[in-house]
Every structure is written in C-alpha cells, then in structure tokens.
Design a protein around this motif. Sequence first.
Motif, PDB file in Angstrom:
ATOM      1  N   TRP A  88      26.115  20.543   6.902  1.00 27.76           N
ATOM      2  CA  TRP A  88      26.475  19.746   5.731  1.00 27.76           C
ATOM      3  C   TRP A  88      26.570  18.262   6.032  1.00 27.76           C
ATOM      4  O   TRP A  88      26.212  17.437   5.210  1.00 27.76           O
ATOM      5  N   LYS A  89      27.096  17.911   7.223  1.00 25.79           N
ATOM      6  CA  LYS A  89      27.392  16.491   7.459  1.00 25.79           C
ATOM      7  C   LYS A  89      26.277  15.774   8.192  1.00 25.79           C
ATOM      8  O   LYS A  89      26.252  14.558   8.215  1.00 25.79           O
ATOM      9  N   LYS A  90      25.385  16.505   8.850  1.00 26.52           N
ATOM     10  CA  LYS A  90      24.324  15.822   9.590  1.00 26.52           C
ATOM     11  C   LYS A  90      22.941  16.078   8.981  1.00 26.52           C
ATOM     12  O   LYS A  90      22.253  15.155   8.581  1.00 26.52           O
ATOM     13  N   LEU A  91      22.565  17.369   8.895  1.00 29.10           N
ATOM     14  CA  LEU A  91      21.188  17.661   8.485  1.00 29.10           C
ATOM     15  C   LEU A  91      20.908  17.236   7.049  1.00 29.10           C
ATOM     16  O   LEU A  91      19.855  16.662   6.753  1.00 29.10           O
ATOM     17  N   ILE A  92      21.851  17.480   6.131  1.00 24.94           N
ATOM     18  CA  ILE A  92      21.579  17.148   4.726  1.00 24.94           C
ATOM     19  C   ILE A  92      21.459  15.637   4.522  1.00 24.94           C
ATOM     20  O   ILE A  92      20.475  15.179   3.922  1.00 24.94           O
ATOM     21  N   PRO A  93      22.416  14.797   5.037  1.00 21.06           N
ATOM     22  CA  PRO A  93      22.209  13.346   4.880  1.00 21.06           C
ATOM     23  C   PRO A  93      20.913  12.858   5.528  1.00 21.06           C
ATOM     24  O   PRO A  93      20.169  12.067   4.925  1.00 21.06           O
ATOM     25  N   ILE A  94      20.612  13.350   6.750  1.00 21.97           N
ATOM     26  CA  ILE A  94      19.390  12.907   7.425  1.00 21.97           C
ATOM     27  C   ILE A  94      18.171  13.226   6.572  1.00 21.97           C
ATOM     28  O   ILE A  94      17.293  12.381   6.336  1.00 21.97           O
ATOM     29  N   SER A  95      18.134  14.464   6.035  1.00 17.71           N
ATOM     30  CA  SER A  95      16.925  14.836   5.297  1.00 17.71           C
ATOM     31  C   SER A  95      16.844  14.100   3.965  1.00 17.71           C
ATOM     32  O   SER A  95      15.738  13.773   3.510  1.00 17.71           O
ATOM     33  N   ILE A  96      18.006  13.785   3.346  1.00 17.76           N
ATOM     34  CA  ILE A  96      17.943  13.040   2.084  1.00 17.76           C
ATOM     35  C   ILE A  96      17.399  11.634   2.327  1.00 17.76           C
ATOM     36  O   ILE A  96      16.510  11.157   1.612  1.00 17.76           O
ATOM     37  N   VAL A  97      17.915  10.956   3.393  1.00 16.91           N
ATOM     38  CA  VAL A  97      17.419   9.611   3.704  1.00 16.91           C
ATOM     39  C   VAL A  97      15.919   9.659   3.992  1.00 16.91           C
ATOM     40  O   VAL A  97      15.130   8.847   3.492  1.00 16.91           O
TER      41      VAL A  97
END
Lengths: 171, 381
Positions: free
Chosen positions: B323-332
């Motif tokens: 939730w805190k790493k993969l999702i923000p990275i992929s959204i950016v």
Amino acid sequence: MSSIEIIALALGALTIASALMVVLSMHPVRSVLYLILTFFLISANYVLLNAQFLAIVNIVVYAGAIMVLFLFVLMLLNLSKDNEPRASNIMKLAASLAAGALVIVLVAALKDAIYLPVVENVQGNSQGLVENLGQLLFTKYVLPFETSSVLFIAAMVGAVLLSKKEKQIID
Amino acid sequence: MDTGLLIEKIVLIVLLFAVSLGVAAYLTLLERKVAAWMQDRIGPDRAGKWGLLQPLADGGKLFFKEDFIPANADRFLFIIGPGLAMGFAMMTSAVIPWGPNIQAFGRDIALQVADVNIGILYIMALSSVAVYGIMIGGWASNNKYSLFSAIRASSQMISYELAMGIAIITVVLMSGSLSLREIVDAQHGFWNDGYFTWNFFKQPIGFIVFFVCTVAELNRAPFDMAECESELITGHHTEYGSMKMGFFLFAEYVHLFIGSAVISALYFGGYNFPFMDYFSGNTLAILGVLAFFVKTGFFIFVIMWIRWTLPRFRYDQLMGLGWKKLIPISIVNMVITAVAVAFASGWFSTDKKDQTEPASAKMEVVADKQKLTLNQSTIKH
C-alpha cells in the motif's frame, strides 16, 4: 428458435435461479457464494450482448474485489444457527414491505423497456467493445463520468478520515 | 459456425491443458532441483535419470493416499475448493498469444485460444478470482489455521492487485490496446528507431512493480503468507490430503507457469526475438514459440531463485510494501507515462494544426500505429 435465443433463455433462467438461491439459502457464506455465481452469470449475459468490456469489469470489480471482501467479513464473523439474531415478526413484515416496494418500482421501470432481438445491434457488432465505450465516455458522457470519479475520491477520503480518527481515539 | 475453426480451437485448448499440466508437474521437480542446487545438495535423483520420473511417482503416491474429509468440514465446499483453484489457474492461459500464426492444413492457425480485445483485463479478472479456491477451501476445512490462511490470502490479493492494475495501465498506454496479441505485436523485434522495442526497456519501473505483484499474487515466497509453514502449518491445505492437496500444489505451479508467461508477454516481447525479420512463415512461428518458452522458463527460474534466497515477510511489512510503496510508485509512473505518451502524440503542441479534438486524436493514434507497423515491416535489423 435460434440457438442464440436458447442460450440466452437458459442463461437468464440460471441467473434468476442463482439470484433466488442468494436469498433462499440458509447459510450466509453459501449466500455470498451464490451471489458470486450470479455475478459470473450476469457477465455471461453481457458477453451474449457483445459487451465484453462490461462483462470483464463486472468480474474484476464485483466478483474479484467486493465479493472477496464480503466473504472475508462473513468468514471472520463465523455466523451459525446458534448465534444468529432472531428477527421479530415486525422486522420480517417491514423487510417484505420494503422488498415489495422495490419490486413494484423495478416492474414499473421495466414496463416500458423496448424488447430488441438479442443478435441485432444498432451499431453493428462493435457496439459494446472497449474502443467505442471509451469514445462515448470521453465525449458524450464526460461530465457524468468525471463527476462520479470525484464522488469516489470523496468516499475514499472519507473512509481514510474515519479510520484515522478511530485510531487517534485508541491512542 | 466454421467446423475447422472449432476443431482448431478444441485441439489448441486440449494442447494447452496438457502443456500446462505437464509443465506444472515438472516444475515440482525443477523447484526441488533448484533448491538443492542453491543449498549445495543433489536433490531427487532416485526415480529415473536425474529424477525425471519423480513427478510421476509423486502424483501416483497422491492418488493412492486416503481421501479424508474432516468431520466438521463443509463437505461440498471442501471438495470444490481445490477444483476452483485448479480451474481458474487453467483458464488464464486462454488469452495468451503463444506464437505467430502457423500455416498448416491450408489454414492460418492463430496460436491463441481467444484473441479478445480485453485480454489483459481477462488476466486481471482471473488472477483476482483465483483466490476463491484458497478462500473456500480454507474456510470449509473448519480449522483456525486454514481460516487465517484464507483471510491472509484474500487481503494480500486485494492489496497487490491495485498496484498490478496500475502497472498494467502503463503497458496499455504504451501499446494503445488491451488485446494481448496487439501488446505483443507492438514489441516487434528487439531494436527499432534507435531504441529497444520491448516494454521492459521502456517501462523498467512498471516492470519491477508488476513483477513484485505477480510474485505476491502467486503466493510464492517471500509473499507466501497464506501457507507460511512456521505459523500456519501450510495454511489452507492443512486439512487436505491425497490428490485434493495435490490440486492445490499443482494449481500453484500452473499459476507460476502462466504468471511467468504473462510477464514475458507484457514486458519481454512475448514471442518476439532479435533478428526475427530474417525468418518467415512456419520457421518464424516455431522459433517464436521457442523464444516465448525460453523467456517463460527464465522467469520461472528467477521466481524460484527468489524463493530460495529471501526469507518470508512479516505480515505488516507485506501490507506496508503493497500500500505505501508499490501503489504510489506505480501511480507516479503511470502519470509520467501518460504525459509522455500525450506529448509524443502532439497534444501539447502550440501549433494550431496539431491541436486535435478528442475524436480525431484516436484517428491520429491509429495513423501512428499504422506508420509504426509500416516502419517495422520495412526496417530490418
């Protein structure tokens, strides 16, 4: 009767039967499983109407995510006959009245529906395909589409806010 | 209905089932061999040369074991649990393009069961419903460890599916189609216009996110929280025995095979390989299928390598990573890709002539694609 009509009729009957089993089965987990089956059958109906995108999104969103959460919660609750809350007669009456009112509204809404043959589409075979759907969503229906996305973000932010608040109280 | 088409598809489906099951059976042997290699042991070598008959021996043993159903289990759900796990695992292979078209018996045979124009969404859908086998089996066993496993598997699946979906969106943006056949064809060859054509080189961050999510969805170590031996005594198949347990294990290996195939199709060009324009016809098709299987085998090996190298995550670490790493990275990554694609399509151009209405923008993308395929057919490398 053409073969596609027979398939459509059989699918419709199966869908209604499994939807009925959702309310008729005694065990809550069984109910949810029948609901999942119903979603799969509805997707099959969509495929028959040449709406592949809608069919697969129905499975991804409903069967794949929402129903998993339902099942998750029901498995944790461990409901059984012994600790099932007893519904009083007044509650049962209220529930039947509410459901009956919904049925009347649905029947009234569907009364004027136009019956089209299953095979023939107005815009040919490509009507429900993802390209055309995207074109429609971003041209004709762009305002409702974007507004609903704002609504979803509001719901998400609200959920995050509620859970945060609760955590602070525990601390 | 064209009878030839029907026969062709039925043969292809039967072949795919046989290949998936055969590969899955031999992956059990490969896993033990890889483990032995990593730990400086020999591994199974008694049954046949190099232990090649070991999967048959294992399968035979599982069939002859006592088929036991616990007294308080939900009998029906207990039985269909492993079947669902296996069924969903096998269904995913339907949309994967295994190679270029083959000319045989006077027909142009596509090595793909169904070229639906939403192929990638179909894979997403099946990978998310695949967890029902574990959930239903785990719950129906009426065992607290199995229930824990079912709940862990479902929450893990939901968490990693988001990042996976967003990583897939970037691939779809790059190739402009949801059809797997078109995504693979957009990565034609290896080198074009001064850059690699494979999505891995265009989307390295997206690939890392997708790969991590695939390993998580496969329930493989270091993400095998669902069957964590040390806490949950193998979780959802604790109460299972004989071939029912074998189905769960087999389904996991079928998933591993199909998951690796999806990775190589999306990011490593599928059946495309360098210098493929020097071949044509059936030679190209056979070489393409071979290239696809080599890539798939490589990813199967990498995933096994990871399993025998990394320790298992703690559960909160697993959720935090998702939730805190993969999702923000992929959204950016998705936003950057979207802007880059829009820029390349000329949507930000100040020239009035280039400013396109949304309706004609699609035409332009189509025209670009045609130009691209024209380039691909003319430039040999």
